[in-house]
Design a protein around this motif. Structure first.
Motif: not given
Lengths: 277, 342, 297
Positions: A3-7, A9, A49, A51, A55, A96, B68-69, B71, B73, B80, B118, B256, B265
């Motif tokens: 997943n290219l868009y998954l940062p 942590l 990011s 959250f 980003e 990322r 795509v993700a 999360f 907090v 995540l 994706f 987001d 996200r």
């Protein structure tokens, strides 16, 4: 799935307020294995990011020679940087990267290097400076010209002091006229003027430049007058980026995707880009 | 594989067979006065009376909005989760030859350097069944960009209508062959006499347009500042209708959504025609006026895609012309460029 | 009529009273009318006027289109309905009356969408606004082109939009909500409705403001509803029912229903119809001590 868009942590290990609106973070990956395996090259950038907010793109400001952590410095300007600015030691953010190309410092062995930076343009240059200082014997004279609007806006004040104390670095610190304080010991004047004064020798020499467009423009003409070849002058371009991997279609200058093929270019390459940027 | 045949009256059987296999069946339907691609339940929803649907089937490989993700907090930090995409099989029925050619362009962007899974995972599971055009309108210009209703590029199965209300089906790819095998009960081999095919309708290539002249003109750097750009495009007021109905436009935003405690996200369609698309946080904007944004879209199609990805950026479907509220016709710009480079 | 228009345009450009004529011209195939910007007197013959001239060109007077403002003083070819928007722009301080030359066009109606044109203007292909038009003889002009038109609109406005509004009003709130959910589900967030509207002249729309993020930008249900409701509300008391948003919508969302409902509501509540008098401010931006609501007192 990849997943290219998954940062990844990261935890904020240290935070430092550089100026009233500029902050630096020292980040470590939560994943311990990644702390060991993560590498990057000087000049590459990341997407950071906050959250819930999104980003933002900025460079990695430490040197790859110093492993185990990432440093970044950013100015609070919008939604994401505003959110990042509010975070502090112990908080979690996302990272990322690394993305983009890098400064070819291995090709610079034996050459003199001049760093020219203005305001928040120092962080990307700092990565190169630290890298060069860590391999000091590989290079000739090192000259740093750094300026900002006023004393308060200078970033990395402690580090500047340290560079100033070294006798193998020529540091010229400057502030714009009117930006000096009574106890200011550095220069007063715009970066290009101080660069003219520093007058680095163009032969067997490299210049790295980063700062506001107007500073870059006038410094480039000073370098030209000093006799620097456009092929020996490097800079790093910024453009709005979202994906970092050449997909989102935002950072392109013509058919050049800054995020993948840049952000590091020579002045000669930039002069060939006739597109808007 | 030999040509197979499919009775129009038995499309319902094909749909059931596809649905039984767990795949979505997407086809042209009338919705609020527009013909659009939609997932359908039965053959009665399909329409055959269309030139090309207003919307693209791009949304099944590159959805308008995609998580795509996610999360959350918490006090301890951030939980995540990346999305591990397992898309459904999708069968697109009734595609047009122009649009079928567009997936290769999208793929080139989404796979250069790193793969955007994706996109690739969805594209891997889509089967495109094209029906050769028997009707066209003034806006169709596939033949001007070296395609035609007879092109099979990008189709998995290519269908031609017969005069006795059937389709002649030719498998173009392995995926197409496998599809016909998997649903062999619906297809049949023809009886003794070859059926007569309904003639394809081809748009007349626009005489004034010469693709190689456009490429040559765009390659000359001084033309980037040509007075032509503002003159021909200043009426554009910067909506995203053209980009969102374009089968090859790929730009997106990452954003987001949620609260301070959690959210997701998303990757959302975005348009290079929007004035804030390239604006920096500092206020600087490299494409600060509309003609620069329009020029970017045109050059993306006719210079950047061909130069960089060796694919076409424009398949001549004409959708951007049909939806444009100010009738800014891309072929008129192509024609003018061809002519000034005489 | 076109001859008179071209003569007037030539005169304005020659005398320097205007630097650019914002009008209509043919596309290359001569099948559609499209906006034109004429700056040279010898190009005025490109100007046309016919029932295909649907665009409300007042969009080009707003600060959203800076490159057009830079062309100098405009003279705009405007139908009565387009002039209504210019009136609102003047009353809201966006355009100064003396900064624009208004060439008013007598108009017997236009087509709802250009694709419907088969060479003849028939009532079935005209939008509801034309059937109820009270400005076929344009009301705020510097010059009028065309003969006086005798047309009296029906006393109570009628047409498909009004019938549909009545039908919706008869439904329960729940049914109405589902209707709009369905309608807005088609939104693709291309913002053609906003860009086509000369009264949506903000340089930074609320959808682009993200500190905080007021409207989710995704084309999902929350985002679509939020955008469409906010767009409607920002036009309450201002919208002149020109219909450009609905005409521009590639998803055929029935924006005219929303807009006309707002027009009717504002008429009931404030006895105000926008677009007629540039000296009167729209009700949502003025406070009057005898306001019937007391929340503000």
């Amino acid at each position: 799935m990849e997943n290219l868009y998954l940062p990844k942590l990261v935890t904020i290990e240290d935070a430092y307020l550089e100026t009233p609106d500029v902050k630096s973070f020292r980040l470590v990956f939560k994943d311990e294995a990644l702390r060991e395996s993560f590498t990057f090259k000087t000049g590459q950038f990341g997407l950071y990011s906050a959250f819930g907010l999104g980003e933002s793109t900025f460079c990695i400001s430490n040197a790859p020679t110093r492993k185990g952590y990432i440093q970044c410095t950013f100015r609070k300007t919008g939604r994401v940087t505003g959110g990042l600015f509010d975070l502090s030691i112990g908080d979690t953010m996302g990272f990322r990267g690394p993305f983009g190309n890098h400064f070819p410092i291995d090709e610079w062995k034996g050459k003199d290097i001049t760093f020219i930076a203005g305001g928040i343009g120092l962080p990307p240059v700092r990565s190169v400076i630290l890298n060069c200082l860590d391999r000091r014997e590989d290079f000739g004279d090192i000259t740093i010209v750094y300026g900002s609007r006023c004393v308060e806006d200078l970033v990395y004040k402690n580090e500047l002091q340290h560079w100033n104390d070294r006798d193998d670095v020529a540091l010229y610190q400057t502030v714009d006229p009117g930006g000096e304080t009574p106890d200011w010991k550095g220069e007063v004047g715009f970066v290009p003027m101080i660069l003219e004064k520093a007058a680095p020798k163009p032969k067997n020499s490299i210049a790295v430049i980063c700062g506001p467009p107007i500073m870059i423009k006038f410094s480039l003409s000073v370098l030209e007058e000093l006799g620097f070849s456009d092929n020996d002058v490097y800079t790093t371009l910024e453009n709005k980026m979202k994906c970092g991997v050449g997909k989102c279609g935002r950072c392109n200058v013509g058919d050049i995707y800054i995020c993948k093929e840049g952000p590091v270019y020579t002045a000669a390459e930039i002069k060939k880009m006739y597109y808007d940027f | 594989m030999k040509a197979m045949y499919l009775k129009k009256a038995e499309l319902g059987k094909l749909i059931s067979s596809v649905q039984d296999s767990g795949a979505l069946f997407v086809g042209p339907v009338v919705d609020a006065g527009n013909v659009v691609y939609k997932e359908i339940g039965s053959a009665s929803e399909l329409t055959g009376d269309y030139i090309i649907p207003v919307t693209t089937y791009k949304q099944w490989v590159f959805p308008q909005t995609e998580v795509v993700a996610t999360f959350a907090v918490t006090k301890e930090g951030v939980d995540l989760d990346g999305v591990d995409l397992d898309p459904p099989d999708v069968v697109v029925f009734g595609a047009r030859a122009c649009e079928a050619a567009s997936l290769a362009s999208l793929r080139s962007v989404f796979t250069w350097g790193e793969d955007d899974e994706f996109y690739t995972r969805r594209e891997d599971r889509i089967t495109v069944i094209t029906v050769g055009c028997t009707a066209i309108d003034d806006e169709c210009f596939c033949t001007t960009v070296e395609l035609s209703p007879a092109s099979t590029t990008g189709s998995d199965i290519y269908l031609r209508e017969t005069t006795d209300d059937e389709y002649m089906a030719v498998a173009v790819t392995k995926k197409g062959e496998a599809f016909i095998k998997a649903h062999h009960g619906v297809f049949h081999q023809k009886r003794a006499a070859e059926p007569e095919l309904v003639e394809l309708k081809l748009p007349e290539p626009i005489k004034g347009i010469k693709k190689e002249k456009i490429s040559a003109w765009l390659a000359r750097t001084d033309n980037y500042q040509s007075e032509l750009w503002p003159r021909l495009t200043r009426k554009c007021f910067g909506c995203g209708a053209c980009t969102f109905s374009c089968p090859t436009c790929h730009c997106f935003d990452i954003t987001d959504e949620g609260t301070a405690f959690g959210g997701e996200r998303r990757k959302n369609w975005d348009a290079c025609q929007f004035d804030h698309f390239t604006a920096h946080a500092s206020g600087h904007n490299p494409r600060d006026t509309q003609f620069k944004r329009w020029r970017n879209r045109f050059m993306c199609k006719f210079k950047y895609y061909p130069d960089k990805f060796k694919t076409t950026g424009c398949v001549g479907c004409g959708r951007c012309i049909r939806v444009c509220p100010v009738r800014l016709d891309i072929t008129e710009v192509m024609e003018e460029i061809s002519q000034i480079s005489e | 009529m076109e001859k008179a228009l071209r003569e007037k345009a030539r005169e304005l450009l020659t005398t320097g009273e205007a630097n650019v004529i914002i009008g209509y011209e043919w596309n290359r195939r001569k099948t559609r009318a499209t906006p034109a910007f004429i700056t040279k007197a010898d190009e005025v013959d490109r100007l046309i006027f016919n029932p295909l001239c649907v665009n409300n060109l007042s969009i080009y007077l707003t600060r959203k289109n800076k490159d057009i403002l830079r062309m100098g003083k405009p003279a705009i070819v405007a139908k009565g309905c387009d002039i209504k928007n210019i009136v609102v722009l003047i009353s809201e301080g966006q355009v100064k009356r003396e900064d624009v030359v208004i060439i008013g066009m007598s108009c017997n109606g236009v087509v709802y969408k250009q694709g419907l044109w088969k060479g003849e203007l028939r009532p079935e292909i005209m939008p509801v606004k034309c059937h109820n038009c009270d400005v076929r003889n344009p009301h705020l002009t510097d010059f009028v082109i065309g003969d006086h038109i005798d047309f009296t609109p029906p006393e109570t406005p009628r047409g498909m939009v009004f019938d549909k509004i009545a039908a919706l009003d008869a439904k329960t709130p729940g049914e109405r909500w589902s209707f709009w959910l369905e309608e807005f589900s088609r939104c693709i967030k291309c913002y053609a409705c906003r860009q086509a509207c000369s009264l949506c002249y903000c340089e930074r729309c609320i959808t682009e403001k993200n500190v905080p993020q007021w409207i989710e930008t995704s084309a999902h249900q929350r985002g679509n509803i939020a955008w469409n409701l906010v767009r409607a509300m920002h036009l309450a008391g201002r919208c002149t029912f020109c219909g450009e948003c609905e005409r521009s919508c590639p998803a055929n969302i029935k924006l005219n229903l929303v807009n006309q409902k707002l027009v009717l509501t504002v008429k009931d509540a404030f006895d105000f119809k926008s677009g007629y008098d540039e000296k009167i401010h729209p009700p949502m931006i003025v406070f009057s001590p005898d306001d019937t609501e007391n929340f503000i007192k």
